[in-house]
Design an enzyme around this catalytic site. Sequence first.
Site, short mmCIF file in Angstrom:
data_model
loop_
_atom_site.label_atom_id
_atom_site.label_comp_id
_atom_site.label_asym_id
_atom_site.label_seq_id
_atom_site.Cartn_x
_atom_site.Cartn_y
_atom_site.Cartn_z
N PHE A 66 -11.66 -8.29 13.28
CA PHE A 66 -10.25 -8.85 12.85
C PHE A 66 -10.45 -7.43 11.82
O PHE A 66 -11.33 -6.76 10.90
CB PHE A 66 -11.20 -10.00 12.15
CG PHE A 66 -9.85 -10.33 10.98
CD1 PHE A 66 -9.03 -10.90 11.57
CD2 PHE A 66 -10.01 -10.20 9.73
CE1 PHE A 66 -7.70 -11.68 10.37
CE2 PHE A 66 -9.44 -10.13 8.75
CZ PHE A 66 -7.91 -11.36 8.95
N GLN A 67 -8.99 -6.92 11.68
CA GLN A 67 -8.45 -6.34 10.79
C GLN A 67 -8.94 -5.05 11.14
O GLN A 67 -9.12 -3.74 10.06
CB GLN A 67 -8.43 -7.02 9.02
CG GLN A 67 -7.80 -8.30 9.20
CD GLN A 67 -7.41 -8.10 7.53
OE1 GLN A 67 -8.09 -7.72 6.76
NE2 GLN A 67 -6.07 -8.80 7.26
N MET A 116 24.01 9.45 2.60
CA MET A 116 24.03 11.04 3.33
C MET A 116 24.11 10.88 4.96
O MET A 116 25.20 11.75 5.82
CB MET A 116 22.39 11.62 2.90
CG MET A 116 22.44 13.07 4.19
SD MET A 116 23.10 14.35 2.87
CE MET A 116 21.96 14.79 1.24
N GLU A 144 1.13 -1.13 0.16
CA GLU A 144 0.22 -0.44 0.48
C GLU A 144 1.04 1.14 0.09
O GLU A 144 0.04 2.19 -0.44
CB GLU A 144 -0.87 0.15 1.01
CG GLU A 144 -2.05 -0.93 0.65
CD GLU A 144 -2.08 -2.86 1.87
OE1 GLU A 144 -0.63 -3.15 1.87
OE2 GLU A 144 -2.59 -3.38 1.96
N LYS A 194 -17.87 -1.17 5.86
CA LYS A 194 -17.98 -2.74 5.03
C LYS A 194 -19.53 -2.86 4.75
O LYS A 194 -20.11 -2.90 3.61
CB LYS A 194 -17.55 -3.74 5.14
CG LYS A 194 -17.88 -5.00 4.37
CD LYS A 194 -16.89 -6.09 4.36
CE LYS A 194 -17.49 -7.25 3.72
NZ LYS A 194 -16.92 -8.94 3.77
#
Lengths: 578, 110
Positions: free
Chosen positions: A112-113, A484, A50, A162
């Site tokens: 869940f999630q 760097m 993502e 959802k």
Amino acid sequence: MKLAGNDILIQSLIEEGVEYIFGYPGGASLHIYDAIFNQKEMQHILVRHEQGATHAADGYARATGKPGVVMLTSGPGATNAITGIATAFMDSIPMIVISGQVQSHLIGTDAFQETDMIGVSRPIVKHSFTVDHQSNIAKIIKEAFYIATSGRQGPVVIDVPKDLTNPVDLFEYKYPSEVNIRSYNPPIEPEQSQIDRAVEAIIKSKQTVIYAGGGTISSNAAKELFELNSYINAPITNTLMGLGVYPASDKNFLGMLGMHGTYQANMAMHNADLIIAIGARFDDRITNTPEKFAPNAQIIHFDVDHSSVSKIIEADIAVFGQVKNSLQAMNAKLKSRLSEINDSRLDAWRNQIAEWKEMHGLDHDLYKNNSDDSPILPQAVVQHIYHASNGDAFVTSDVGQHQMFAAQYYHFDEPRKWINSGGLGTMGFGLPAAMGVKLAYPEEEVICITGEGSIQMCIQELSTCTQYKLPIKIFNINNLALGMVKQWQDMNYDGRHSSISYEDSLPDFTKLVESYGHVGIKITKNSQLKAGIEEAMSIKDKLVFVDIYVDPNEHVYPMLVAPDGSLKDMWLGKGEKT
Amino acid sequence: MIEERQLTLIMENKPGALVRVVGLFHQRGYNIESLHVEPINDFKPYKFIEDELNTKFSEGEISRLEIKTTVDDPLMRQILRQINKLIDVIAVSGNEGTYLKGVLRDENLL
């Protein structure tokens, strides 16, 4: 027309003219993905992580000026996107992030999630919405696009439980034609009295410098800026975010300013009697120690965001409004007083700046060394890329030394061609951002200048490039270490190189990219450099990854002396200070 | 000079609006000494906002928030401007004046 929540969401995006959705499906977004499957107007780009989706949408937005759209599932899908959202937020890039959420009745139960995405993302969004009912989806999308793309632009998150996208329940759908948010009215037109004061100050100044930043690009004001300077004819510098908004090839251009800015740009800022700041925010990489910043300068500050003005450096004249509109007002006023603008007022100043440039300006001819007696200089790599691409490619970068070399040595003549993570400094940005740019402009040359550290942070997107046939050119400036960080350790920690090396564990990048179906080219000597880069540019239908081994001990200069330094205090080379 | 200051906000009475204001204090390193919030039912004192924004408030739609904080003067202006930037905030007032979505008035109107 009656539609289900998932179709309302997708139809609303189509109404907004969305071409691409960058995303990754999951449980909470299954209904939405079904609606994506059932339409043809938009293409979904399936990334491999993502973070890649957000950077790709971000690159698309920076290159086109249109908002990038990201689709996530709940929980880990949402949290994986956080770095990309923060990147867009820091650079004021318009982005719409739609995250699936667990069903409404499960919210707050550690389902869940489940993650509180609105809570997690709150400090790094311009605004966010939770969908509370299907009948509000269209209005929320309309408002989200308006907020993301107006005023000081930024990312907007929309969290969608959802159950509110289920395909069964139908609701009346009509996309709103207008949007009006009473508590949100970003300034557009400037106040004329401030314009008058600004013009007065410009006419009187003998040591003017224009300092233009990313806000000038966001406001699509490059043309207005160029016109402004056709009247003032003053030296001009751009921030890292502003490169390209003023043509680098113009005689008035000083190069970038700040931490790794040119000597002449930093000296001009320090010694100016008038600084015209346009869509720039006096970031700490620009000012060095604020108390020592430009001690004799009057400041005119053009910005759309009230909270950016007089935040770090007090503005004497503040012009609030869209930068484009403010510059138009300036140009009208300057035109009417043209006879009072005496071009010779800046003569001594221009001579002084030319002298500074002569003394310590950057060497743009390093690429002419093709001797194998010395290692490849990273600066020369960028110079070769510049010449091989005729200076008009889209260039994305990652973060570190290669980013600074690209900013110093690739001369951008147009806005939106230089795509990098300036504010947040996000390693891993370059490759996915290049994917977004290439999708937006398939016929244009898109180059990613990266390092072997940064590229490995989103290297999984090489697979996405195979799937969607994105022939990007990746130049990996490989110095076998986190350059760097190493430079700072050399300069401030007596060369104690703590955790910056992985030399024995790097992959053979050419073999790695070949396994994805791309072309790999390895360059280790100066004599191979020109031909190798030109060969890469000549391959039009494939992604080419050029792994270039450069001098591992090279530093980026100039570099501001910190802490407690001013803009005139610079390191000019190893052990060499102003 | 550091002293205790009171800020007054008028904002949309929406879920999440309060936490954005409180969160902003924390993000920017300011401290909240006390806080009071409640919905507004008497709109008469806020008619100037309705006129300025060309809107009409209805019952339950907006809240009044009072925050006490200790900061020095230059920071106060930053706080007002940062709060004013929040999308759900309609107006914010402190000693320096009142911000009404971009418009600065030189008096404390709330």
